[in-house]
Motif scaffolding. Sequence first.
Motif, PDB file in Angstrom:
ATOM      1  N   LEU A  22       7.775 -10.074  -7.106  1.00  0.00           N
ATOM      2  CA  LEU A  22       7.773  -8.887  -6.251  1.00  0.00           C
ATOM      3  C   LEU A  22       8.312  -7.675  -7.007  1.00  0.00           C
ATOM      4  CD1 LEU A  22       7.392  -7.470  -3.551  1.00  0.00           C
ATOM      5  CD2 LEU A  22       9.621  -8.376  -2.833  1.00  0.00           C
TER       6      LEU A  22
ATOM      7  N   LYS B  19       6.719  -3.976  -7.691  1.00  0.00           N
ATOM      8  CA  LYS B  19       7.412  -2.722  -7.385  1.00  0.00           C
ATOM      9  C   LYS B  19       7.507  -1.803  -8.600  1.00  0.00           C
ATOM     10  CE  LYS B  19      10.316  -4.383  -3.574  1.00  0.00           C
ATOM     11  NZ  LYS B  19      11.715  -4.664  -3.135  1.00  0.00           N
TER      12      LYS B  19
ATOM     13  N   GLU C 192       6.790   0.270  -0.708  1.00  0.00           N
ATOM     14  CA  GLU C 192       6.120  -0.119   0.536  1.00  0.00           C
ATOM     15  C   GLU C 192       4.777  -0.775   0.247  1.00  0.00           C
ATOM     16  OE1 GLU C 192       4.599   1.842   4.773  1.00  0.00           O
ATOM     17  OE2 GLU C 192       5.573   3.080   3.245  1.00  0.00           O
TER      18      GLU C 192
ATOM     19  N   ASN D 277       5.228  -4.266  -1.352  1.00  0.00           N
ATOM     20  CA  ASN D 277       5.559  -5.302  -0.369  1.00  0.00           C
ATOM     21  C   ASN D 277       4.325  -5.791   0.363  1.00  0.00           C
ATOM     22  OD1 ASN D 277       8.368  -5.536  -0.757  1.00  0.00           O
ATOM     23  ND2 ASN D 277       8.751  -3.691   0.466  1.00  0.00           N
TER      24      ASN D 277
ATOM     25  N   TYR E  19       1.928  -7.661  -2.126  1.00  0.00           N
ATOM     26  CA  TYR E  19       2.524  -8.951  -2.507  1.00  0.00           C
ATOM     27  C   TYR E  19       2.404  -9.959  -1.365  1.00  0.00           C
ATOM     28  CZ  TYR E  19       6.114 -12.442  -3.477  1.00  0.00           C
ATOM     29  OH  TYR E  19       6.781 -13.621  -3.663  1.00  0.00           O
ATOM     30  N   GLU E  20       2.731  -9.534  -0.147  1.00  0.00           N
ATOM     31  CA  GLU E  20       2.638 -10.448   0.993  1.00  0.00           C
ATOM     32  C   GLU E  20       1.204 -10.890   1.230  1.00  0.00           C
ATOM     33  OE1 GLU E  20       4.370  -8.483   4.293  1.00  0.00           O
ATOM     34  OE2 GLU E  20       6.431  -8.669   3.557  1.00  0.00           O
TER      35      GLU E  20
END
Length: 378
Positions: free
Chosen positions: A299, A303, A309, A312, A315-316
């Motif tokens: 992660l 970044k 933002e 995130n 990545y999810e």
Amino acid sequence: MAWSWAHTLFFPSTENSFLIHSLPTAAASLAANWQRIGPVKLRLAPPASIQSWKDIIYIFFNHEFLRVLVGVAWLIVCGLVETFLAELSDMRYSSTLQPKYPLGDLAFDAFPFIKNFQIVNYLMAATVIYTLVMFILQSPDWTTRWIMLRRWLFIMGTLYVFRGMTLVVTQLPSPLYNNCQVDPISINGNAAERFGFLFSIMGGSGMTCTDNIFSGHTSLMMSCVMVWRIHSRVRRIFNWIAYAIVLSAILMILFTHFHYSIDVLLAIYIVYTTWNIYMQYIQECSLHYMFGFTHNTTLDVFKSRMSAEKANHVYEYLTWQPHPLGTQWLMWFCMYADGLDIRLRALGIFDERGSWVDCKKYNQSYDLPMNQVDVERR
């Protein structure tokens, strides 16, 4: 001239020039420094090249080699634990009333039976000797030699302990002998006799009935295969020689009924998985201390390339791992076993007290990679 010819023989042309002119230890400006780790003060690493008799002494008088000795001690202790658990497994086996005959096995039915199982030991010895000699010859310096040896020692020790657990929880009857009888010392011997019998088993003169799942011989040879798979830089033919020896040994394990097929299959899977986990932690730890990636390295890489933002969300979406696997203590164990803390000292990432210098440099900011921390400060 002879040295250049040897490099041409062993190494592919694409790597030959790089191997001659590059030594990994040359990247560490503080490798020759003397620092205290625990109660011992030694040189951090062996010399990158041998130029005097003193350099030969420093091959062994350094923290890298001292950590190898710790690995040897770890392997011995874990071997004793595994042997004790194997003996305990035999004690449990002797008290059962079930028939003690070999179980059915597909490989036993499919392959011809060979009576002399000692050939397995010969092939295992050949695997170890070939691996040892070839990596002494092909490794660019003594630091890399000690790294590879430590990895093998610590991983094999860990495998021994896990193997002891699998032996004691489930007893499989010996595939070699019908109605295998447990050695009387394991059942009725006093503490001293049983302790002595442990060394007899480790030396090969003592036999057990339930020393089966999973195969220790396959584990040892597969660890050699992993050393070749991860570290080899020579021509592929030398790798394939090692693989051919191990494949022959595994087939002989089945031909001689030395182990069940399940013992061999589990050993291959467990050894590969253990090495993979170990090497992933070394990569994780390297990113952690070199670039400040902390909570979740993957992660943090996201970044460092895009806004927090967006990183995130992407990545999810790609990984969907709200709680990634991995534990801090296991990373520290792999780091110590690998000697990564020594190499970080040699690079100046850790100071002489073993503290992370960059923690102080960036005021203990653990939330962002170092490059992003630097950008925000501007």
